[in-house]
Motif scaffolding. Structure first.
Motif, PDB file in Angstrom:
ATOM      1  N   GLU A 540       0.876  -1.174   0.000  1.00  0.00           N
ATOM      2  CA  GLU A 540       0.000   0.000   0.000  1.00  0.00           C
ATOM      3  C   GLU A 540       0.910   1.219   0.000  1.00  0.00           C
ATOM      4  OE1 GLU A 540      -2.096  -0.468   3.748  1.00  0.00           O
ATOM      5  OE2 GLU A 540      -1.455  -2.544   3.623  1.00  0.00           O
ATOM      6  N   GLY A 541       0.875   2.002  -1.059  1.00  0.00           N
ATOM      7  CA  GLY A 541       1.821   3.110  -1.135  1.00  0.00           C
ATOM      8  C   GLY A 541       1.225   4.478  -0.976  1.00  0.00           C
ATOM      9  N   GLY A 542      -0.113   4.595  -1.137  1.00  0.00           N
ATOM     10  CA  GLY A 542      -0.705   5.928  -1.183  1.00  0.00           C
ATOM     11  C   GLY A 542      -0.877   6.366  -2.620  1.00  0.00           C
ATOM     12  N   PHE A 552     -10.664   7.605  -5.986  1.00  0.00           N
ATOM     13  CA  PHE A 552     -10.640   8.527  -4.855  1.00  0.00           C
ATOM     14  C   PHE A 552      -9.190   8.882  -4.561  1.00  0.00           C
ATOM     15  CE2 PHE A 552     -11.082   4.127  -3.412  1.00  0.00           C
ATOM     16  CZ  PHE A 552      -9.914   3.945  -2.688  1.00  0.00           C
ATOM     17  N   ASN A 553      -9.007   9.845  -3.698  1.00  0.00           N
ATOM     18  CA  ASN A 553      -7.669  10.311  -3.364  1.00  0.00           C
ATOM     19  C   ASN A 553      -6.946   9.247  -2.552  1.00  0.00           C
ATOM     20  OD1 ASN A 553      -5.368  11.621  -2.467  1.00  0.00           O
ATOM     21  ND2 ASN A 553      -6.412  13.552  -2.051  1.00  0.00           N
ATOM     22  N   PRO A 557      -6.350   9.104   4.312  1.00  0.00           N
ATOM     23  CA  PRO A 557      -6.582   7.895   5.120  1.00  0.00           C
ATOM     24  C   PRO A 557      -7.904   7.235   4.761  1.00  0.00           C
ATOM     25  CG  PRO A 557      -5.911   9.753   6.503  1.00  0.00           C
ATOM     26  CD  PRO A 557      -6.190  10.312   5.138  1.00  0.00           C
ATOM     27  N   LEU A 558      -7.908   5.928   4.755  1.00  0.00           N
ATOM     28  CA  LEU A 558      -9.133   5.165   4.520  1.00  0.00           C
ATOM     29  C   LEU A 558      -9.910   5.046   5.825  1.00  0.00           C
ATOM     30  CD1 LEU A 558      -7.573   2.340   2.344  1.00  0.00           C
ATOM     31  CD2 LEU A 558      -9.140   4.102   1.533  1.00  0.00           C
ATOM     32  N   ARG A 563      -8.191  -1.282   3.959  1.00  0.00           N
ATOM     33  CA  ARG A 563      -6.839  -1.301   3.424  1.00  0.00           C
ATOM     34  C   ARG A 563      -6.934  -1.328   1.903  1.00  0.00           C
ATOM     35  NH1 ARG A 563      -5.409  -5.329   5.946  1.00  0.00           N
ATOM     36  NH2 ARG A 563      -5.394  -6.956   4.351  1.00  0.00           N
ATOM     37  N   LEU A 564      -6.101  -0.504   1.268  1.00  0.00           N
ATOM     38  CA  LEU A 564      -6.057  -0.485  -0.190  1.00  0.00           C
ATOM     39  C   LEU A 564      -4.792  -1.208  -0.641  1.00  0.00           C
ATOM     40  CD1 LEU A 564      -7.360   0.541  -2.840  1.00  0.00           C
ATOM     41  CD2 LEU A 564      -5.832   2.535  -2.681  1.00  0.00           C
TER      42      LEU A 564
END
Length: 895
Positions: A540-542, A552-553, A557-558, A563-564
């Motif tokens: 997960e890097g952002g 979405f951005n 924060p999710l 978790r993305l």
């Protein structure tokens, strides 16, 4: 000095004399920023609104803390003494001392420079430099540009200076500034002004010299000075000033002729700007502006002393087509009768000729003239974007010891860059763009070093080392992203750039590999510890530098527990593993102690590949078999994970996970060979990401690949489909199949995305860049590079249709060429017009415009028009590398 006879050219000899950033020939350069106002460094506000904290309208009257800016200027390596050009067309309300542009909030697509200027030429030691500014003869339309752009929506084009009509009929002056070094501390300067309009017109030219204000903030009370030295040299023959500085020593700036010399101080007009009771100096920073534009004679110091000065050259009634020039000389020598004249002109002629010979050698004779022109302009822009970057986060957060203390908000743990108090740079850094991005960005900079390595490999290596030094890299191993948020996450491309620079530099500097590799071990660990939440090898890097590419951005924060799991973050880490492996293997050839480091990254890559090929941590694969594509996966705390089925660059990046394994590894890296045998025996499933074959010549070839041949073919069918990713000028960042938009329900939220080939229609990340359709140089260059790696492995046995469905088969090496040619063709005229020029005034057949290619941030996914930042000879200077990709052959047997 090293003679040219032992080096290909005189400039190469100077480079050999100047390996470090403090070498004498590098003391003076184009290090003066194109824009210092509106930067985070100069923001001392409570709310962190950098654009409004220090706006353009304050710049002429307010002293900067960390740097300076100007038109076509130079400064010393530490930014103490600065030289630039100021102009007045006798109509503007202010002197033209710096480039104007709209702030992020004023532009309909974010910040946007509203001027025309070009870096014409330059050598890496800055022995020769040339820069052009186009100055309107009518009043510059500051408010019109703000008002019209402010009234336009994101669906409309930007309103440019040429749209106002002030440049019609060539009613402008071309101002060319040239620098030629007679020696490291002796700079010959010529400012040439040409009237291209149909009528005579007048202009005032004011070359300015000033000292950065280091004394007003309470940290250093030493004040240097500039004094009128005309009476001490050749009164009546030239004008001159003397600078006395505690660090630089004594310098003189001499001006040909007898121009009037005006003095003020580089001090803020606090009375005029903020209603203060008094100023530190009676003659404030805007004193010369007020004296020239408003006729306020008492705004300048009559005693001929200060910390800022200008030589005033009124140029009355310049005839159509006429060129007038101003000559100056900055030197440690006292001006005399020989300061100007034949010797001065000989220096200029010699340096210009040496620059030609240098680029004849660098670029080589095989390129067409137009390609040579583009490559040389690309190098020029890249070298002119070397700027001094000063920023000490701890001092900035603490505020000035003298004057207003820093606001309490600056001390909050959530304040901007609060976790980066160690950060302290005072270095010359390669900037992405002179105006829109006058601050480094970690992944941009890595790409800059590739073309830089062709002209100045020592500087390229220094830049890569700098980002890893303890005053830049976070103690936890994270590389700083950019000053707006050092803690944001840029893609880990550093190791790839290190390897490319090492190759371009002739596979000779293993010390450089060691220096960076040891620091990147810390960075790699940061990625593993911070961006792989549960140790699943799915990352997960952002936002990862690709701004608005997602539904979405991705930097926000999710919701708790979500978790993305990112296809691109995971691909970047596979790619990172492979580059670290490649470096370690190279080092192991010469020192067996590196053998087990190669083993570590080899094994780690296989683990990531296994996770990608099977399942993510949520037991859902990033690969979608039905679609034949990789997607991000949103994993909720409870319930089924959701693949975000958007075909974007995110899903193509797994292609980057491909690198060759040299055939000598088995002989020269015994630890690695032993580990491979163990895995093949005990964990055969893990080794499926390693392919091997004998080619037609009998040579044994091995390839580490994140994507197997079956999936690769399906990805390439999408990538080379004109209805999806293939544009005439490279690979789009989002599939064009979404021209009518795509909507998805994600955890009860209705989200949508649409193919936007040009400027961004969203406000995400300010809207000044767009990853929802345009072509971007960096990822295209990487994709082509990795297709070549696949191609070297498969040879002619693997072909792909280009375009998809055409029946025309191409090898993977040819597929890479298709991408690279498309990028290069952005700058090649078609019916007299470069596609990158689009519908802007640069697309005119008029040679005054068509002779100047611009290097944009990104390019329209349909038309190829250049968009975003207009002088991004940062990563877009990669075109020079594509046009001229000459790399020395590796030592026998190397990868």
């Amino acid at each position: 000095m090293t003679t040219e006879s032992t080096h290909p050219t005189a400039e190469h000899a100077r480079l050999a004399e100047s390996p470090g950033d403090r070498s004498a020939w590098r003391t003076w350069g184009p290090y003066l920023a194109g824009r210092q106002w509106g930067t985070v460094r100069e923001d001392y506000s409570a709310d962190g609104d950098a654009w409004n904290s220090f706006p353009f309208d304050h710049a002429r009257s307010r002293a900067y803390r960390w740097g300076e800016d100007g038109l076509g200027g130079i400064c010393d390596r530490f930014g103490f003494l600065n030289f630039a050009v100021a102009l007045w067309n006798r109509r503007d309300p202010i002197l033209k001392e710096r480039l104007f542009g709209l702030t992020n909030g004023e532009g309909n697509h974010g910040e946007d420079a509203k001027e025309y200027w070009w870096a014409l030429d330059g050598t890496p030691t800055h022995s020769w430099m040339s820069w052009l500014y186009r100055y309107p003869q009518a009043e510059y339309p500051y408010e019109q540009l703000r008002t019209v752009n402010g009234g336009r929506s994101r669906l409309e084009r930007e309103y440019e200076l040429a749209d106002t009509g002030v440049l019609d009929e060539h009613r402008f002056f071309d101002v060319v500034v040239e620098y030629a070094k007679a020696s490291p501390d002796d700079v010959c300067i010529v400012i040439a002004v040409t009237n291209h309009g149909p009528e005579s017109a007048s202009v005032d030219v004011l070359p300015q010299l000033w000292l950065r204000n280091t004394w007003a903030w309470g940290r250093d009370d030493r004040t240097a000075s500039i004094v009128d030295a005309t009476e001490d040299v050749l009164p009546g023959a030239l004008s001159a000033v003397r600078v006395d500085h505690g660090f630089l020593g004594r310098y003189f700036l001499a001006a040909e002729g007898s121009p009037r010399v005006l003095f003020c101080d580089n001090e803020t007009d606090a009375v005029g700007l903020f209603g203060a009771e008094s100023n530190r100096s009676q003659w404030t920073k805007d004193g010369i502006d007020r004296a020239i534009v408003r006729g306020e004679a008492d705004a300048v110091n009559p005693d001929g002393v200060g910390t800022k000065c200008a030589f005033h050259y009124p140029m009355d009634d310049v005839a159509p087509g006429e060129t007038r020039r101003v000559a100056l000389r900055l030197s440690t020598s006292v001006p005399d009768a020989a300061t100007f004249g034949p010797a001065f002109e000989m220096v200029r002629a010699d340096r210009r000729a040496e620059a030609d010979r240098f680029y004849d050698h660098v670029i080589g004779p095989s390129l067409a003239d137009e390609d040579r022109h583009v490559a040389r302009r690309g190098y020029a822009g890249l070298l002119w974007c070397k700027q001094l970057y000063r920023y000490d986060v701890a001092d900035w957060a603490e505020g000035d010891p003298v004057g207003t203390p820093a606001p309490e908000s600056r001390r909050a743990t959530t304040a901007r860059n609060a976790a980066w108090s160690h950060f302290s740079l005072a270095d010359v850094v390669s900037m992405p763009d002179e105006w829109e991005y006058p601050w480094f960005a970690a992944w941009d900079l890595a790409f800059h070093t590739i073309p830089l390595a062709h002209v100045d490999p020592d500087f390229a290596k220094e830049q890569l080392v700098l980002m890893c030094r303890e005053w830049a890299m976070h103690p936890n191993g994270q590389l700083p992203a950019y000053e707006w948020a050092f803690g944001d996450v840029n893609p880990p491309v550093h190791a790839w750039a290190v390897w490319q620079v090492y190759r371009i530099d002739g596979h000779r500097d293993r010390e450089f590999l060691v220096r960076v590799f040891t620091k990147l071990l810390l960075n790699f660990s940061w990625w593993v510890n911070r961006k792989d939440a549960d140790g699943s090898n799915i990352f997960e890097g952002g936002f990862l530098g690709m701004d608005n590419i997602g539904l979405f951005n991705r930097s926000e924060p999710l919701p708790p527990g979500f978790r993305l799991e990112q296809s691109d973050a995971t691909s970047w880490m596979a790619f990172y593993c492979q580059q670290m492996f490649k470096i370690a293997v190279e080092l192991a050839r010469y020192d067996s102690a590196w053998d087990d480091a190669a083993t570590k990254f080899f094994a780690h890559f296989l683990s990531i590949a296994d996770a990608v090929r099977s399942f993510g941590s949520a037991r859902l694969s990033l690969w979608h078999e039905e679609d034949g594509f990789f997607y991000d996966v949103l994993a909720p705390p409870d319930g089924e994970p959701v693949p975000l089925r958007v075909r974007s660059m995110v899903g193509l990046l797994p292609i980057l996970g491909a690198t060759e394994v040299p055939d000598w590894v088995g002989r020269e890296c015994p630890d690695l060979a032993a580990r491979l045998r163990w895995l093949q025996h005990r964990r055969p499933g893990l080794t499926s990401a390693m392919m091997s074959r004998r080619d037609e010549s009998g040579r044994w070839r091995m390839l580490l690949a994140l994507v197997d041949p079956v999936r690769l073919r399906r990805l390439l069918e999408r990538m080379f489909d004109p209805a999806e990713f293939l544009s005439p000028h490279g690979i789009r960042s989002l599939s064009a199949s979404y021209r009518d938009g795509l909507s998805m329900d994600v955890d009860g939220r209705a989200l949508s995305i649409e193919y936007e080939p040009g400027e961004s229609r969203t406000e995400m990340f300010g809207g000044n860049s767009n990853w929802r359709g345009p072509v971007w140089f960096p990822v295209n260059v990487l994709l082509a590079d990795k297709l070549r790696a696949y191609g070297r492995y498969f040879g002619d046995s693997f072909t792909v249709e280009i375009p998809t469905g055409s029946g025309r088969a191409h090898t993977l090496a040819e597929a890479a060429t298709v991408i690279e040619t498309g990028l290069a063709d952005l700058f090649r005229p078609v019916d007299g017009r470069r596609p990158a020029d689009g519908h802007r005034i640069e697309s005119s057949a008029d040679p005054l415009w068509s002779g100047h290619p611009t290097f944009n941030e990104f390019f329209d996914g349909d038309t190829g028009e250049g968009l975003g930042a207009s002088h991004q000879t940062g990563w877009t200077a990669l075109v020079a590398h594509l046009l001229n990709p000459r790399v020395p052959a590796p030592p026998t047997g190397s990868a």
